[in-house]
Design a protein around this motif. Structure first.
Motif, mmCIF file in Angstrom:
data_model
loop_
_atom_site.group_PDB
_atom_site.id
_atom_site.type_symbol
_atom_site.label_atom_id
_atom_site.label_comp_id
_atom_site.label_asym_id
_atom_site.label_seq_id
_atom_site.Cartn_x
_atom_site.Cartn_y
_atom_site.Cartn_z
ATOM 1 N N PRO A 175 0.818 -1.213 0.000
ATOM 2 C CA PRO A 175 0.000 0.000 0.000
ATOM 3 C C PRO A 175 0.856 1.271 0.000
ATOM 4 C CG PRO A 175 -0.860 -1.600 1.560
ATOM 5 C CD PRO A 175 0.462 -2.138 1.087
ATOM 6 N N GLY A 176 0.557 2.169 -0.937
ATOM 7 C CA GLY A 176 1.267 3.439 -0.991
ATOM 8 C C GLY A 176 2.649 3.370 -1.614
ATOM 9 N N LYS A 177 3.051 2.208 -2.100
ATOM 10 C CA LYS A 177 4.379 2.037 -2.674
ATOM 11 C C LYS A 177 4.270 1.685 -4.162
ATOM 12 C CE LYS A 177 6.463 2.418 1.369
ATOM 13 N NZ LYS A 177 7.395 3.519 1.720
ATOM 14 N N LYS A 178 5.290 2.050 -4.926
ATOM 15 C CA LYS A 178 5.322 1.744 -6.344
ATOM 16 C C LYS A 178 6.318 0.634 -6.621
ATOM 17 C CE LYS A 178 6.160 3.789 -10.895
ATOM 18 N NZ LYS A 178 6.550 5.026 -11.636
ATOM 19 N N LEU A 179 5.827 -0.443 -7.252
ATOM 20 C CA LEU A 179 6.692 -1.567 -7.605
ATOM 21 C C LEU A 179 7.317 -1.346 -8.975
ATOM 22 C CD1 LEU A 179 4.596 -4.683 -6.496
ATOM 23 C CD2 LEU A 179 6.485 -3.600 -5.297
ATOM 24 N N GLY A 180 8.554 -1.793 -9.129
ATOM 25 C CA GLY A 180 9.231 -1.684 -10.412
ATOM 26 C C GLY A 180 10.048 -2.925 -10.708
ATOM 27 N N ILE A 181 10.397 -3.120 -11.986
ATOM 28 C CA ILE A 181 11.211 -4.267 -12.410
ATOM 29 C C ILE A 181 12.347 -3.763 -13.286
ATOM 30 C CG2 ILE A 181 11.276 -6.422 -13.714
ATOM 31 C CD1 ILE A 181 8.344 -6.828 -13.079
ATOM 32 N N LYS A 182 13.564 -4.153 -12.966
ATOM 33 C CA LYS A 182 14.730 -3.847 -13.786
ATOM 34 C C LYS A 182 15.280 -5.150 -14.344
ATOM 35 C CE LYS A 182 19.322 -1.709 -13.674
ATOM 36 N NZ LYS A 182 20.335 -1.027 -12.821
ATOM 37 N N LEU A 183 15.259 -5.297 -15.659
ATOM 38 C CA LEU A 183 15.775 -6.507 -16.306
ATOM 39 C C LEU A 183 17.297 -6.430 -16.368
ATOM 40 C CD1 LEU A 183 15.143 -9.170 -17.772
ATOM 41 C CD2 LEU A 183 15.012 -7.845 -19.902
ATOM 42 N N LEU A 184 17.959 -7.383 -15.749
ATOM 43 C CA LEU A 184 19.420 -7.399 -15.700
ATOM 44 C C LEU A 184 20.038 -8.216 -16.826
ATOM 45 C CD1 LEU A 184 19.874 -7.955 -11.845
ATOM 46 C CD2 LEU A 184 19.835 -5.782 -13.100
ATOM 47 N N ASP A 185 19.362 -9.305 -17.221
ATOM 48 C CA ASP A 185 19.915 -10.194 -18.240
ATOM 49 C C ASP A 185 18.803 -11.067 -18.800
ATOM 50 O OD1 ASP A 185 21.827 -11.364 -19.854
ATOM 51 O OD2 ASP A 185 22.426 -12.846 -18.357
ATOM 52 N N PHE A 186 18.903 -11.386 -20.078
ATOM 53 C CA PHE A 186 17.879 -12.204 -20.737
ATOM 54 C C PHE A 186 18.509 -12.871 -21.954
ATOM 55 C CE2 PHE A 186 14.382 -12.159 -24.055
ATOM 56 C CZ PHE A 186 13.754 -13.300 -23.593
ATOM 57 N N HIS A 187 18.540 -14.214 -21.949
ATOM 58 C CA HIS A 187 19.090 -14.934 -23.096
ATOM 59 C C HIS A 187 18.547 -16.359 -23.124
ATOM 60 C CE1 HIS A 187 21.878 -15.454 -19.677
ATOM 61 N NE2 HIS A 187 22.072 -16.665 -20.143
ATOM 62 N N VAL A 188 18.897 -17.071 -24.174
ATOM 63 C CA VAL A 188 18.453 -18.457 -24.376
ATOM 64 C C VAL A 188 19.602 -19.397 -24.042
ATOM 65 C CG1 VAL A 188 17.689 -20.164 -26.062
ATOM 66 C CG2 VAL A 188 16.746 -17.843 -26.116
ATOM 67 N N VAL A 189 19.297 -20.454 -23.281
ATOM 68 C CA VAL A 189 20.313 -21.444 -22.915
ATOM 69 C C VAL A 189 19.718 -22.841 -23.035
ATOM 70 C CG1 VAL A 189 21.495 -19.883 -21.324
ATOM 71 C CG2 VAL A 189 19.702 -21.397 -20.451
ATOM 72 N N GLU A 190 20.584 -23.817 -23.178
ATOM 73 C CA GLU A 190 20.133 -25.206 -23.140
ATOM 74 C C GLU A 190 19.846 -25.571 -21.689
ATOM 75 O OE1 GLU A 190 21.716 -29.698 -24.311
ATOM 76 O OE2 GLU A 190 22.639 -27.915 -25.203
ATOM 77 N N ALA A 191 18.720 -26.203 -21.448
ATOM 78 C CA ALA A 191 18.337 -26.541 -20.079
ATOM 79 C C ALA A 191 19.330 -27.520 -19.463
ATOM 80 C CB ALA A 191 16.932 -27.139 -20.056
ATOM 81 N N THR A 192 19.771 -27.228 -18.246
ATOM 82 C CA THR A 192 20.613 -28.181 -17.526
ATOM 83 C C THR A 192 19.762 -29.399 -17.161
ATOM 84 O OG1 THR A 192 20.069 -27.247 -15.361
ATOM 85 C CG2 THR A 192 21.953 -26.293 -16.542
ATOM 86 N N ALA A 193 20.392 -30.455 -16.719
ATOM 87 C CA ALA A 193 19.661 -31.666 -16.339
ATOM 88 C C ALA A 193 18.666 -31.358 -15.219
ATOM 89 C CB ALA A 193 20.644 -32.751 -15.899
ATOM 90 N N GLU A 194 19.082 -30.515 -14.277
ATOM 91 C CA GLU A 194 18.204 -30.190 -13.150
ATOM 92 C C GLU A 194 17.011 -29.350 -13.588
ATOM 93 O OE1 GLU A 194 18.487 -28.435 -8.582
ATOM 94 O OE2 GLU A 194 20.113 -28.064 -9.999
ATOM 95 N N ILE A 195 17.247 -28.338 -14.413
ATOM 96 C CA ILE A 195 16.151 -27.505 -14.905
ATOM 97 C C ILE A 195 15.209 -28.333 -15.777
ATOM 98 C CG2 ILE A 195 15.556 -25.539 -16.365
ATOM 99 C CD1 ILE A 195 16.646 -24.769 -13.634
#
Length: 241
Positions: A94-114
């Protein structure tokens, strides 16, 4: 008597899950399980419902019942009810403004765990992104997320500067209705201290979660590192109940 039957079956299935007795992270169908345990279909259905409610298994429409990977990792889940699973909408202040800053974005091959967490095949690719969330320009959450390309093939960097879940719903009419989260606290890393403005002696809250579409498809695996002053997230969402 039926009450004891389905609970006994449920506990046995839980133990079998921990003992890795189900191949491919998938349980047999209810009919086969009912025959194996020599119980009625209604008792078997009730046992499976309890396992689902506890976050131990999930059903993927048309594919079967699968074991939740986070249960195997942590065996301790939280549950909450709400109207929106995205942080953009659920972490309103309440009363606050939310924001998003994108730091990094790319395509990768999924690891076994992901790949396991998102039920992907070997050599499938995912989007990997890092975002910093802010309240009134003050950083409070560092997020690392992975989303299968095949679910949102047109995803662009600009879409990640606002709610990803709202974008998915608006463009594809797909809704994220369930999440399994593990919540812990640990010492802050150098990156945490730099981006979240923490002192070396201050801890960070950590949430790791898998988010699911309404048809049971795993949509995103995300790790969120939270400034301890904002660590108030302690419930679980399931809109299908």
């Amino acid at each position: 008597m039926a009450d004891f039957v389905y609970r006994t079956v449920m506990h046995d299935i839980k133990q079998n899950i921990l003992d890795n007795k189900y191949e491919g992270m998938r349980l047999p169908d209810e009919r086969s399980l009912a025959e194996y345990y020599h119980v009625s279909r209604s008792s078997m259905k009730r046992a499976m419902e309890l396992l689902s409610q506890q976050g131990i298994v999930f059903k993927k429409r048309g594919s079967g019942t699968f074991i939740n990977p986070l249960y195997l990792k942590n065996q301790s889940l939280f549950r909450y009810e709400g109207s929106n699973l995205g942080l953009t909408d659920s972490l309103k202040v309440p009363g606050k403004k939310l924001g998003i800053k994108l730091l990094d974005f790319h395509v990768v091959e999924a690891t076994a765990e992901i790949a396991q967490d998102l039920f992907l095949n070997k050599n499938e690719f995912v989007y990997e992104f890092h975002r910093l969330r802010l309240i009134d320009q003050q950083p409070f959450l560092l997020e690392t997320g992975y989303v299968p390309i095949k679910i949102v093939p047109e995803l662009k960097a600009e879409h990640l500067k606002s709610s990803l879940f709202n974008y998915l719903e608006d463009t594809q009419n797909k809704v994220v209705t369930k999440a399994f989260l593990n919540i812990t606290v640990e010492p802050s890393s150098i990156e945490d201290q730099k981006l979240l403005k923490l002192q070396t002696t201050e801890p960070v809250g950590v949430m790791a979660g898998i988010f699911f579409l309404d048809d049971g498809t795993p949509f995103e695996f995300s790790t969120m590192r939270i400034h301890y002053q904002y660590m108030r997230f302690n419930t679980f969402v399931n809109l299908n109940q």
